[in-house]
Motif scaffolding. Structure first.
Motif, PDB file in Angstrom:
ATOM      1  N   ASP A 199      27.390  -1.821  20.022  1.00 52.85           N
ATOM      2  CA  ASP A 199      28.268  -2.596  19.160  1.00 52.85           C
ATOM      3  C   ASP A 199      27.734  -4.023  19.067  1.00 52.85           C
ATOM      4  N   ARG A 200      27.229  -4.411  17.896  1.00 50.79           N
ATOM      5  CA  ARG A 200      26.618  -5.726  17.744  1.00 50.79           C
ATOM      6  C   ARG A 200      27.642  -6.859  17.666  1.00 50.79           C
ATOM      7  N   SER A 201      28.936  -6.521  17.662  1.00 48.14           N
ATOM      8  CA  SER A 201      29.944  -7.592  17.641  1.00 48.14           C
ATOM      9  C   SER A 201      30.000  -8.339  18.974  1.00 48.14           C
ATOM     10  N   ARG A 202      29.500  -7.732  20.037  1.00 46.36           N
ATOM     11  CA  ARG A 202      29.428  -8.395  21.331  1.00 46.36           C
ATOM     12  C   ARG A 202      27.974  -8.788  21.571  1.00 46.36           C
ATOM     13  N   PRO A 203      27.697 -10.085  21.724  1.00 47.59           N
ATOM     14  CA  PRO A 203      26.305 -10.531  21.835  1.00 47.59           C
ATOM     15  C   PRO A 203      25.584  -9.940  23.046  1.00 47.59           C
ATOM     16  N   LEU A 204      24.285  -9.708  22.857  1.00 52.25           N
ATOM     17  CA  LEU A 204      23.413  -9.275  23.946  1.00 52.25           C
ATOM     18  C   LEU A 204      22.395 -10.379  24.195  1.00 52.25           C
ATOM     19  N   VAL A 205      22.337 -10.855  25.432  1.00 53.06           N
ATOM     20  CA  VAL A 205      21.387 -11.891  25.822  1.00 53.06           C
ATOM     21  C   VAL A 205      20.340 -11.261  26.730  1.00 53.06           C
ATOM     22  N   TYR A 206      19.093 -11.531  26.414  1.00 54.51           N
ATOM     23  CA  TYR A 206      17.962 -11.013  27.194  1.00 54.51           C
ATOM     24  C   TYR A 206      17.393 -12.156  28.022  1.00 54.51           C
ATOM     25  N   LEU A 207      17.249 -11.933  29.332  1.00 51.11           N
ATOM     26  CA  LEU A 207      16.737 -12.953  30.243  1.00 51.11           C
ATOM     27  C   LEU A 207      15.475 -12.438  30.925  1.00 51.11           C
ATOM     28  N   THR A 208      14.407 -13.218  30.833  1.00 53.00           N
ATOM     29  CA  THR A 208      13.161 -12.890  31.532  1.00 53.00           C
ATOM     30  C   THR A 208      12.459 -14.173  31.935  1.00 53.00           C
ATOM     31  N   LEU A 209      11.839 -14.146  33.101  1.00 57.02           N
ATOM     32  CA  LEU A 209      10.976 -15.251  33.522  1.00 57.02           C
ATOM     33  C   LEU A 209       9.533 -14.786  33.657  1.00 57.02           C
ATOM     34  N   GLU A 242       9.964  -3.873  21.560  1.00 56.87           N
ATOM     35  CA  GLU A 242      10.968  -2.991  20.973  1.00 56.87           C
ATOM     36  C   GLU A 242      12.383  -3.513  21.214  1.00 56.87           C
ATOM     37  N   LEU A 243      12.565  -4.274  22.288  1.00 57.73           N
ATOM     38  CA  LEU A 243      13.889  -4.768  22.645  1.00 57.73           C
ATOM     39  C   LEU A 243      14.336  -5.952  21.793  1.00 57.73           C
ATOM     40  N   LEU A 244      13.429  -6.883  21.495  1.00 56.77           N
ATOM     41  CA  LEU A 244      13.820  -8.153  20.881  1.00 56.77           C
ATOM     42  C   LEU A 244      14.637  -8.016  19.599  1.00 56.77           C
ATOM     43  N   PRO A 245      14.360  -7.060  18.715  1.00 54.03           N
ATOM     44  CA  PRO A 245      15.193  -6.949  17.509  1.00 54.03           C
ATOM     45  C   PRO A 245      16.654  -6.607  17.795  1.00 54.03           C
ATOM     46  N   HIS A 246      16.963  -6.182  19.014  1.00 56.86           N
ATOM     47  CA  HIS A 246      18.330  -5.795  19.358  1.00 56.86           C
ATOM     48  C   HIS A 246      19.127  -6.919  20.006  1.00 56.86           C
ATOM     49  N   VAL A 247      18.493  -8.057  20.320  1.00 59.25           N
ATOM     50  CA  VAL A 247      19.181  -9.088  21.099  1.00 59.25           C
ATOM     51  C   VAL A 247      19.616 -10.244  20.205  1.00 59.25           C
ATOM     52  N   VAL A 296      24.384  -9.135  29.368  1.00 56.00           N
ATOM     53  CA  VAL A 296      23.127  -9.748  29.772  1.00 56.00           C
ATOM     54  C   VAL A 296      22.182  -8.671  30.299  1.00 56.00           C
ATOM     55  N   LEU A 297      21.003  -8.593  29.708  1.00 56.08           N
ATOM     56  CA  LEU A 297      19.958  -7.684  30.183  1.00 56.08           C
ATOM     57  C   LEU A 297      18.864  -8.539  30.816  1.00 56.08           C
TER      58      LEU A 297
END
Length: 383
Positions: free
Chosen positions: A215-225, A280-285, A250-251
């Motif tokens: 559900d894209r109504s709830r934001p997804l944040v991707y965290l990587t270092l 592949e992940l970035l378009p979803h965040v 948060v992923l």
């Protein structure tokens, strides 16, 4: 045509060249990729023939700090800058040049494509009388520690009779995967740029559960270092707790250098993964919080995603500045990286329509750049 690609043995230096190398192979060219053997399995998964040349970064710095028991973070910055200059400006290129010479003699390529962090490929091509072009992995950095590296490189190039300046890659054509609007203006003004769309590369793998069809109504944040030592557990903990305090999912890609146990119990809206197929992940965040590595920075530009950059070293500070200057995100430096600051900055970026307009513009700019196939068709003119 026979083409040899050459890069340092590091994901951040190797991945950016793979789209062009694979496109060249698919176009029927005879392609071989030279780097240290530790990364040959990655190349073989891409279906590329390999040749052994050079040291890993770990090996190079191990030689420079033989017998030194200090951690990276215990070495004074001035001493570290000197070591970086010696590693990237002399030790790594000299070793790569030496190792590549017999490969060039045997394979007799028509063209060498060398990654910008690996001028040893350019030097070996020069000595063998083979045409060469550079290939970038992001924005061309300036300032410390690049000054130390360029000083060493220019001296080595002069010894070899190579005329020009390392900042402009000795006059060679330069395949530039950085959008011109965020590339260093002083570099754009003098370089022989060959624009190439940054195409994200990651080893094949499944997206984490719940990403596709969410559900894209709830934001997804991707965290990587990232995949290097910059991924310290205490920094990751501060960032993930700040993000998790927002009404988001948060992923977190923890990477290979973080002890996940050191993160403790994480909030219920946080998902930890050791590795993700980032391209592949970035378009979803909806937001990416990261260390400022070139691959993640350019990938977020291409995907049209706002960025919160938490730089720790190398070219990450330059990338962070470029993101902010483009209006595509924010940065937190040093002691600014606190849980509260991450929460405030991330919340603002998720709601800022001006940032949303800026990242859409960057995504359109990237989409308009020539594809790997387009650039492969240009390569014969450089022979």
């Amino acid at each position: 045509m026979r083409i040899l690609f050459a890069s340092l043995a590091s994901y951040g230096h190797l991945y950016p060249l793979l789209p062009l190398a694979v496109a060249a192979r698919d176009a029927g060219h005879d392609v071989v990729y030279a780097t240290a053997p530790d990364f040959h399995p990655t190349l073989e998964k891409a279906g590329l023939e390999t040749a052994a040349a050079g040291l890993t970064l770990h090996e190079a710095f191990g030689l420079l700090f033989t017998g030194d028991t200090r951690s990276r973070y215990e070495v004074p910055q001035a001493e570290l800058n000197e070591a970086i200059g010696k590693a990237f400006g002399k030790l790594l290129p000299t070793r790569f040049m030496t190792d590549l010479a017999p490969v060039l003699a045997e394979r007799k390529p028509d063209l060498v494509v060398y990654e910008m962090g690996n001028p040893g490929g350019a030097f070996a091509a020069h000595q063998a009388g083979i045409p060469a072009i550079g290939h970038g992995f992001g924005r061309v950095s300036s300032g410390s520690p690049m000054e130390y590296i360029r000083e060493q490189l220019n001296a080595l190039a002069a010894e070899l009779g190579i005329v020009g300046e390392s900042r402009l890659f000795w006059g060679h054509p330069f395949v530039d995967i950085c959008p011109q609007s965020v590339q260093a203006p002083e570099f754009v003004a003098g370089a022989r740029r060959v624009p190439l769309r940054p195409v994200g590369w990651s080893e094949p793998g499944e997206l984490p559960s719940g990403i596709e069809g969410r559900d894209r109504s709830r934001p997804l944040v991707y965290l990587t270092l990232g995949t290097t030592g910059a991924s310290q557990a205490h920094l990751l903990t501060s960032a993930l707790r700040g993000l998790a305090s927002l009404d988001v999912d948060v992923l977190v890609a923890t990477g290979p250098s973080v002890d996940v146990e050191a993160l403790g119990e994480v909030p219920s809206n946080v998902q930890l993964e050791a590795w993700v197929p980032q391209s592949e992940l970035l378009p979803h965040v909806d937001l990416v919080a990261h260390h400022g590595g070139s691959g993640t920075t350019l990938g977020a530009f291409a995907a049209g995603v706002p960025q919160l950059v938490l730089p720790q070293g190398a070219d990450q500070f330059t990338n962070a500045a470029a993101v902010v200057e483009a209006g595509a995100g924010a940065k937190l430096l040093g002691d600014e990286l606190t849980t509260d600051a991450v929460r405030e900055a991330a919340g603002r970026l998720l709601a800022d329509s001006t940032v949303a307009d800026a990242v859409r513009g960057l995504a359109a700019e990237v989409a308009g750049m020539p594809s790997p196939e387009d650039v492969v068709a240009q390569l014969p003119q450089y022979v």
